[in-house]
Design an enzyme around this catalytic site. Sequence first.
Site, PDB file in Angstrom:
ATOM      1  N   CYS B 234       0.864  -1.176   0.000  1.00  0.00           N
ATOM      2  CA  CYS B 234       0.000   0.000   0.000  1.00  0.00           C
ATOM      3  C   CYS B 234       0.897   1.220   0.000  1.00  0.00           C
ATOM      4  O   CYS B 234       1.760   1.374  -0.851  1.00  0.00           O
ATOM      5  CB  CYS B 234      -0.985  -0.023   1.161  1.00  0.00           C
ATOM      6  N   ARG B 239      -2.177  -0.850   5.528  1.00  0.00           N
ATOM      7  CA  ARG B 239      -3.378  -1.367   4.856  1.00  0.00           C
ATOM      8  C   ARG B 239      -3.081  -2.711   4.186  1.00  0.00           C
ATOM      9  O   ARG B 239      -3.949  -3.578   4.106  1.00  0.00           O
ATOM     10  CB  ARG B 239      -3.876  -0.354   3.808  1.00  0.00           C
TER      11      ARG B 239
END
Lengths: 99, 278
Positions: B234, B239
């Site tokens: 990410c 994430r």
Amino acid sequence: MCGATVGGLSTEGIDVAKETVIQGSVTKGGTPVSGGYVRLLDAGGDFTAEVVTSATGQFRFFAAPGQWTLRVLSPGGRGESTVTAVDGQVTETDIALTS
Amino acid sequence: MMSRTDVLVETDWAANHLQTPGVVFVEVDEDVSAYDTGHIPGAVRVDWREDLQDPVRRDFVDQAGLEQLLSEKGITGDDTVVLYGGNNNWFAAYAYWYFKVYGHDDVRLLDGGRKKWELESRPLTTDVPARPRTYYRAKPARTDIRAFRDEVIAAIGEQNLIDVRSPDEFSGKLLAPAHLPQEQSQRAGHIPTARNIPWSKAANDDGTFKSDDELTALYEGAGVELGKDTIAYCRIGERSAHTWFVLHELLGQPNVKNYDGSWTEYGSLVGVPVEKGA
């Protein structure tokens, strides 16, 4: 201050001309809702970001120009609003929750 | 084969285990003030930046650093560690991956994290628990679940590369998630051959993970060949830890790595290929 709407979240310290800001407040029955989850969805309805409203019910996103949907989840109810954000401007929206 | 309940607990389970010896709740946030405004009763705090990152080099803390941290938090290697946090468990998932890198046996995520707990109006407290210091021993860092930049470059066109950022970050329109200021110096775009499957597609509105069937359909529908070696990335690796959790822990995929250098590293490398657009 440049670009700040009267009564809105202060944009002090932000170079508004370089950002596409969406901000506003969440209320229920006229009372600010703190701790509400505001989800920013793109024009296709896909999730982009999420913030929690402040003690005074306010929130802010740094987005890109275009159409966005704001969806609010809170123990006190839900709400939604659609806005069109413009480069270099602060777009204000106030969302009233319904149970 | 692990089952979902070995790695994920529901809020009801959590509420019923707040006092259980050997179960330690840990809140992991980027915004560390969240813990001070209220946390799950008995939970200790881990600061994603201060506690888990090396203060000088760009890396996470080493084995000795983790041992010291968890000893101070009063956690033992035998404890069931239940992680939760804001931002839909991004940093809790990052910490989960990190606990696994250092070989902690029983670590789980609270499904829905802090958001679901709050939306259900469950109790929060500002009391900070006093846990006696322990002598935590970590295992040497695993490399089979962590990807470094050279293997990411080698994986272009070879392995599944999954970019879990938002579509506007993937295409190069934004450099950071839309709740963060955008000023940064590195290039925008994505790693060639990566597929954009935002982490959020794996989660429901309330932050809980979708069902295994829905998740399998999500990745296969986006053209990911499950079973093939996979690297998720990410912007800074939090994430993608969420997606690593989905693929490796929930769906039981064998070779899935989290590239924690992610776009802030790749997008600053000299000479590597970058693609823009959807």
